[in-house]
Design an enzyme around this catalytic site. Structure first.
Site, PDB file in Angstrom:
ATOM      1  N   GLU A  99       0.819  -1.201   0.000  1.00  0.00           N
ATOM      2  CA  GLU A  99       0.000   0.000   0.000  1.00  0.00           C
ATOM      3  C   GLU A  99       0.856   1.256   0.000  1.00  0.00           C
ATOM      4  O   GLU A  99       1.956   1.274   0.555  1.00  0.00           O
ATOM      5  CB  GLU A  99      -0.909   0.018   1.232  1.00  0.00           C
ATOM      6  CG  GLU A  99      -1.867  -1.150   1.267  1.00  0.00           C
ATOM      7  CD  GLU A  99      -2.603  -1.280   2.581  1.00  0.00           C
ATOM      8  OE1 GLU A  99      -3.392  -2.227   2.703  1.00  0.00           O
ATOM      9  OE2 GLU A  99      -2.380  -0.446   3.490  1.00  0.00           O
ATOM     10  N   CYS A 126      -1.996  -2.536  14.494  1.00  0.00           N
ATOM     11  CA  CYS A 126      -1.683  -2.354  13.079  1.00  0.00           C
ATOM     12  C   CYS A 126      -2.189  -3.532  12.252  1.00  0.00           C
ATOM     13  O   CYS A 126      -1.917  -4.693  12.566  1.00  0.00           O
ATOM     14  CB  CYS A 126      -0.169  -2.206  12.911  1.00  0.00           C
ATOM     15  SG  CYS A 126       0.364  -2.008  11.207  1.00  0.00           S
ATOM     16  N   GLU A 171       8.740  -2.362   8.450  1.00  0.00           N
ATOM     17  CA  GLU A 171       9.691  -1.637   9.296  1.00  0.00           C
ATOM     18  C   GLU A 171      10.886  -1.238   8.435  1.00  0.00           C
ATOM     19  O   GLU A 171      11.715  -2.080   8.079  1.00  0.00           O
ATOM     20  CB  GLU A 171      10.125  -2.510  10.467  1.00  0.00           C
ATOM     21  CG  GLU A 171      11.342  -2.021  11.244  1.00  0.00           C
ATOM     22  CD  GLU A 171      11.231  -0.591  11.742  1.00  0.00           C
ATOM     23  OE1 GLU A 171      12.070   0.239  11.328  1.00  0.00           O
ATOM     24  OE2 GLU A 171      10.318  -0.302  12.545  1.00  0.00           O
ATOM     25  N   HIS A 228       4.234   5.490  21.167  1.00  0.00           N
ATOM     26  CA  HIS A 228       2.886   5.025  21.540  1.00  0.00           C
ATOM     27  C   HIS A 228       2.706   4.732  23.024  1.00  0.00           C
ATOM     28  O   HIS A 228       1.567   4.656  23.483  1.00  0.00           O
ATOM     29  CB  HIS A 228       2.459   3.816  20.711  1.00  0.00           C
ATOM     30  CG  HIS A 228       2.543   4.053  19.234  1.00  0.00           C
ATOM     31  ND1 HIS A 228       2.051   5.190  18.631  1.00  0.00           N
ATOM     32  CD2 HIS A 228       3.094   3.314  18.234  1.00  0.00           C
ATOM     33  CE1 HIS A 228       2.281   5.134  17.327  1.00  0.00           C
ATOM     34  NE2 HIS A 228       2.916   4.016  17.064  1.00  0.00           N
ATOM     35  N   CYS A 345      -2.447   1.266   7.694  1.00  0.00           N
ATOM     36  CA  CYS A 345      -1.619   0.350   6.908  1.00  0.00           C
ATOM     37  C   CYS A 345      -2.126  -1.086   6.991  1.00  0.00           C
ATOM     38  O   CYS A 345      -2.442  -1.584   8.061  1.00  0.00           O
ATOM     39  CB  CYS A 345      -0.179   0.399   7.411  1.00  0.00           C
ATOM     40  SG  CYS A 345       0.598   1.982   7.144  1.00  0.00           S
TER      41      CYS A 345
END
EC number: 2.1.1.192
Length: 361
Positions: A99, A126, A171, A228, A345
């Site tokens: 994507e 995710c 990553e 986060h 994502c």
């Protein structure tokens, strides 16, 4: 069935030099070829008239030139932008899909691109991690994403990409060689498409050895860290990789990155309802960030089907933001883009295995 020839665009530039010199050609031929592949964006060796016919024929016999394609897209318009947030499904030459997203904002248009097909880190919020890790993307596949999105932008809106973030699937620092090679290509001022490295960002979950390496390299890209949570046990619960890269070591690495690169770090903090949005969470974030040369990017959570997290209520997110600002931290708030098109994502790739609607007109 005839075996498919290797795609020459899968080589990094050093690999391309080795491949060309192994044929008895000088290294500058590789530089010429690289420019034709990634600046002129040729699709046939026959078009590369700057090299002799014999070499063109030799290359055609051992390599192919293949390019990714746009397979589908979804769009979300906002009242304050002429250009919609657009999420693309990009198909690679082996039918693998990833994507990429175009995100318009005031005075800039950002391309968010993928560095891997899937991801091995399994962050619990995710969708990409749910698809599993399949393979690294090559530098050519990353540049293809940028070129394809830029072509779409130019054709439909007469504009060009102004910023790039390696923040899509995967990553980036676990595919560092190809990511940096793609950045070298995309920032080559002699090429038709060129962007300052200061307009390019790499987003990482906090892979400490690669952050330390990046700090010592001459690249001028920006670094964003998906934090986060600044509470170790909490961060581990939503980001399993945090067990290997604990917060004290990460903070030390980021401080060294500040010192060696002279560049700030962006700490990305996605607010999750009743997970990382309490006053104690805010205090921990202040303590983690206070001594770093950094800014904090607070972002909304895009709800994902079959994943348990929820966005934070507006009042609570405002209190969280106020706690950070009152502590003297630099904070930006990134509004959610693409909620109606599943822009988080991994969602479009997952859905593509079932059915995708036609591109809106």
């Amino acid at each position: 069935m005839q075996q498919t020839l290797p795609n020459i665009k899968d080589f990094t530039k050093p690999e391309l030099i080795r491949a060309i010199t192994s044929l008895g050609e000088p290294a500058y031929r590789a530089a010429q070829l690289h420019q034709w592949l990634f600046s002129h964006r040729t699709r046939s060796f026959d078009d590369i008239t700057i090299i002799n016919l014999a070499l063109r024929q030799k290359l055609s016999s051992i390599y192919s030139i293949r390019t990714a394609t746009l397979d589908d897209c979804r769009q979300e318009y906002r009242d304050d932008h002429e250009i919609p947030t657009t999420k693309f499904l990009v198909r690679m030459h082996d039918d693998e899909t990833v994507e990429a997203v175009l995100i318009p904002a005031e005075n800039r248009i950002t391309a968010c691109i993928s560095s891997q097909a899937g991801c091995s880190l399994h962050c619990s919020f995710c969708a990409t991690g749910k698809t599993g890790f399949r393979r690294n993307l090559t530098s050519g596949e990353m540049t293809d994403q940028v070129f394809l999105l830029n072509d779409h932008l130019a054709e439909h809106y007469g504009q060009t990409i102004t910023n790039i973030v390696f923040m899509g699937m995967g990553e980036p620092l676990l595919n560092m060689t190809h990511v940096l090679d793609a950045i070298e290509t995309l920032s080559n001022h002699n090429y038709r498409y060129s962007l300052s490295q200061r307009k390019i960002s790499i987003s990482t979950a906090g892979i400490i050895p690669q952050i330390d390496l990046l700090a010592r390299l001459p690249h001028k890209v920006k670094l964003a860290v998906s934090l986060h949570s600044a509470i170790q046990t909490n961060r581990e619960s939503i980001m399993p990789a945090a067990r290997e890269y604990p917060l004290p070591a990460l903070k030390k690495s980021l401080a060294e990155y500040n010192r060696l690169s002279g560049q700030p770090v962006t700490l990305v903090y996605m607010l999750l309802r009743d997970i990382n949005d309490s006053p104690e969470d805010a205090k921990a974030l202040v303590k983690f960030a206070k001594s770093l040369f950094c800014k904090i990017n607070l972002i909304d959570y895009n709800a994902i089907v079959n994943i348990k997290f929820k966005p934070v209520y507006t009042g609570k997110s405002e209190l969280f933001l106020r706690s950070l600002l009152d502590s003297g931290l630099q904070v930006t708030v990134r509004k959610s883009h693409g909620a109606s098109i599943n822009a988080a994502c991994g969602q479009l790739v997952t859905e593509s295995r079932l059915h995708l609607p036609e591109e809106p007109h």
